[in-house]
Design a protein around this motif. Structure first.
Motif, PDB file in Angstrom:
ATOM      1  N   PRO A  98       6.680   6.547   1.614  1.00 20.82           N
ATOM      2  CA  PRO A  98       5.395   6.308   2.281  1.00 20.82           C
ATOM      3  C   PRO A  98       4.677   4.828   1.648  1.00 20.82           C
ATOM      4  O   PRO A  98       3.619   4.887   0.787  1.00 20.82           O
ATOM      5  N   ILE A  99       5.257   3.829   1.759  1.00 20.17           N
ATOM      6  CA  ILE A  99       4.778   2.492   1.229  1.00 20.17           C
ATOM      7  C   ILE A  99       4.970   1.312   2.627  1.00 20.17           C
ATOM      8  O   ILE A  99       5.782   1.490   3.147  1.00 20.17           O
ATOM      9  N   TRP A 100       3.974   0.455   2.523  1.00 25.27           N
ATOM     10  CA  TRP A 100       3.763  -0.437   3.768  1.00 25.27           C
ATOM     11  C   TRP A 100       3.582  -1.866   3.141  1.00 25.27           C
ATOM     12  O   TRP A 100       2.735  -1.786   2.078  1.00 25.27           O
ATOM     13  N   TYR A 115      -3.152   4.709   7.428  1.00 22.50           N
ATOM     14  CA  TYR A 115      -2.195   3.826   6.253  1.00 22.50           C
ATOM     15  C   TYR A 115      -1.698   2.774   7.108  1.00 22.50           C
ATOM     16  O   TYR A 115      -1.687   2.728   8.549  1.00 22.50           O
ATOM     17  N   VAL A 154       7.384   3.191   7.628  1.00 27.53           N
ATOM     18  CA  VAL A 154       7.188   2.619   6.383  1.00 27.53           C
ATOM     19  C   VAL A 154       8.300   1.368   6.146  1.00 27.53           C
ATOM     20  O   VAL A 154       9.051   1.066   6.651  1.00 27.53           O
ATOM     21  N   SER A 155       7.700   0.429   5.394  1.00 24.15           N
ATOM     22  CA  SER A 155       8.156  -0.605   4.883  1.00 24.15           C
ATOM     23  C   SER A 155       8.256  -0.961   3.581  1.00 24.15           C
ATOM     24  O   SER A 155       8.101  -2.316   3.074  1.00 24.15           O
ATOM     25  N   GLY A 156       8.623  -0.202   2.600  1.00 30.71           N
ATOM     26  CA  GLY A 156       8.406  -0.465   1.238  1.00 30.71           C
ATOM     27  C   GLY A 156       9.892  -1.185   0.626  1.00 30.71           C
ATOM     28  O   GLY A 156      10.792  -1.154   1.287  1.00 30.71           O
ATOM     29  N   GLU A 192       0.773  -1.082  -0.013  1.00 29.33           N
ATOM     30  CA  GLU A 192       0.353   0.035   0.010  1.00 29.33           C
ATOM     31  C   GLU A 192       0.849   1.343  -0.009  1.00 29.33           C
ATOM     32  O   GLU A 192       2.186   1.265   0.614  1.00 29.33           O
ATOM     33  N   ALA A 193       0.383   2.592  -0.634  1.00 32.49           N
ATOM     34  CA  ALA A 193       1.188   3.636  -0.410  1.00 32.49           C
ATOM     35  C   ALA A 193       0.258   4.716  -0.378  1.00 32.49           C
ATOM     36  O   ALA A 193      -0.859   4.634  -0.669  1.00 32.49           O
ATOM     37  N   HIS A 194       1.121   5.665   0.221  1.00 33.31           N
ATOM     38  CA  HIS A 194       0.179   6.815   0.075  1.00 33.31           C
ATOM     39  C   HIS A 194       0.655   7.617  -1.298  1.00 33.31           C
ATOM     40  O   HIS A 194       1.762   8.113  -1.562  1.00 33.31           O
TER      41      HIS A 194
END
Lengths: 144, 82, 144, 82
Positions: A117-119, B8, B79-81, A47-49
């Protein structure tokens, strides 16, 4: 385009960055692996903003071009549900020589992991799911 | 006034919804005050609020940033991208 | 196959090295650039001692797998006449995590440049050609 | 006896041919002695022989390696692949 729900494809990014003045091309691709922390993983949801993530990835590209002796940098991140082996992120760097291209590529992925901002939510083969712990975002982007 | 709050990552699971509209009985609210509101309405968020970032108009904002009626504030966990 | 007269293609090498237990993929590609030592380059001819070069590249792959925490390594080098922008070498490394994958990739290209019996002749746009100075080969391969 | 000598890279331009067959008036010849023969027959190679490697059967061989009739020895200048 920096963030997409479509599968990441390397060829279009290679064509987009073609440059006969670059002799070195370094590509980093992150893919969904079948294990993490000794748990069997079956897939991942990212998921991202989106609007902020696109801005941050674009900023990182610009920083890479400013800080390293390289001529091209493109970063793309996938969102949505991904199966094992699918690419979640791809980074293309081209430059005159390889040392700077390797350094620039590492910088790009390290900064992405710190600032985008990514999860990710891991889906385990036993049916459970979990959001991974991550890095708290700092204000101020690259000056942080 | 109304503030749209968007959660989020794991936060949306804790809250039980990705988007919540908060009615605030005052005309301006700092982001620091928003954190207090969230702490009160969603006790489950309590241990996590110290590591979140607040984003308004694609900028990470500081606690003294003032939110107005109709603003949207995103609440971003670590965050964890990649 | 490690040395070929056919154009290098990345996709077959990516398919050959697919591995769901690897989360990091680092690719290095060397391409013919349009300038060297301030001379305008129009193309390049690569020559190899093919049988020894194949042996050396295979050895480097094995060393990479033994020395670094990575799971896949493939190296291919093109020979013959190459035009600007064409890939002369491609190295694919896959592993669990990115730090080792980057290090392994750099090791592979550095060792290739030091040990593979391959020579390049630069063709300049003014019509001249020149074999580049290089690195004297040492006996003993990786212990050198 | 005969030794086939194969020149790589810029050496083949210096010699004017990629492959030369040398007639040697003795039954065994070390690689060190081959270097002396090359130095004599191809004076143009003189400045370059100190940095070449000799390869027989896909192995880099040392100066005391003994060549026999029909052997092929490759002469490899400094490499520049990548």
């Amino acid at each position: 385009m920096w963030v997409t729900e479509s599968p990441l494809m390397l060829d279009p990014l290679l064509r987009e960055t073609e440059d006969v003045s670059s002799g070195a091309l370094v590509i980093f691709v992150g893919t969904v692996r079948d294990e993490n922390d000794n748990r069997s993983v079956g897939g991942m949801t990212y998921e991202a903003h989106v609007s902020l993530a696109e801005k941050v990835l674009h900023e990182i590209e610009q920083e890479v071009l400013a800080r390293f002796e390289v001529r091209r940098c493109r970063i793309q991140h996938r969102i949505g549900r991904l199966e094992l082996g699918e690419p979640s992120v791809q980074i293309v760097v081209r430059g005159g020589h390889r040392a700077a291209a390797y350094e620039a590529s590492r910088y790009a992925i390290d900064e992405l992991k710190r600032r985008a901002p990514i999860w990710k939510e891991e889906h385990y083969t036993d049916g459970a799911s979990r959001y991974l712990d991550g890095t708290p975002l700092q204000p101020g982007g690259d000056s942080a | 006034m109304q503030i749209r709050v968007v959660f989020y990552g794991g936060l949306k699971q804790d809250v039980g919804a990705k988007i919540q509209t908060l009615d605030i009985p005052q005309a301006g609210l700092t982001v620091g005050e928003l954190a207090d509101v969230l702490r009160e309405r969603y006790p489950v968020l309590q241990p996590r609020l110290s590591t979140v970032a607040y984003v308004v108009n694609d900028e990470i904002v500081s606690p003294d940033y003032v939110l107005h009626d109709g603003d949207e504030a995103a609440v971003l966990p670590p965050v964890s991208g990649g």
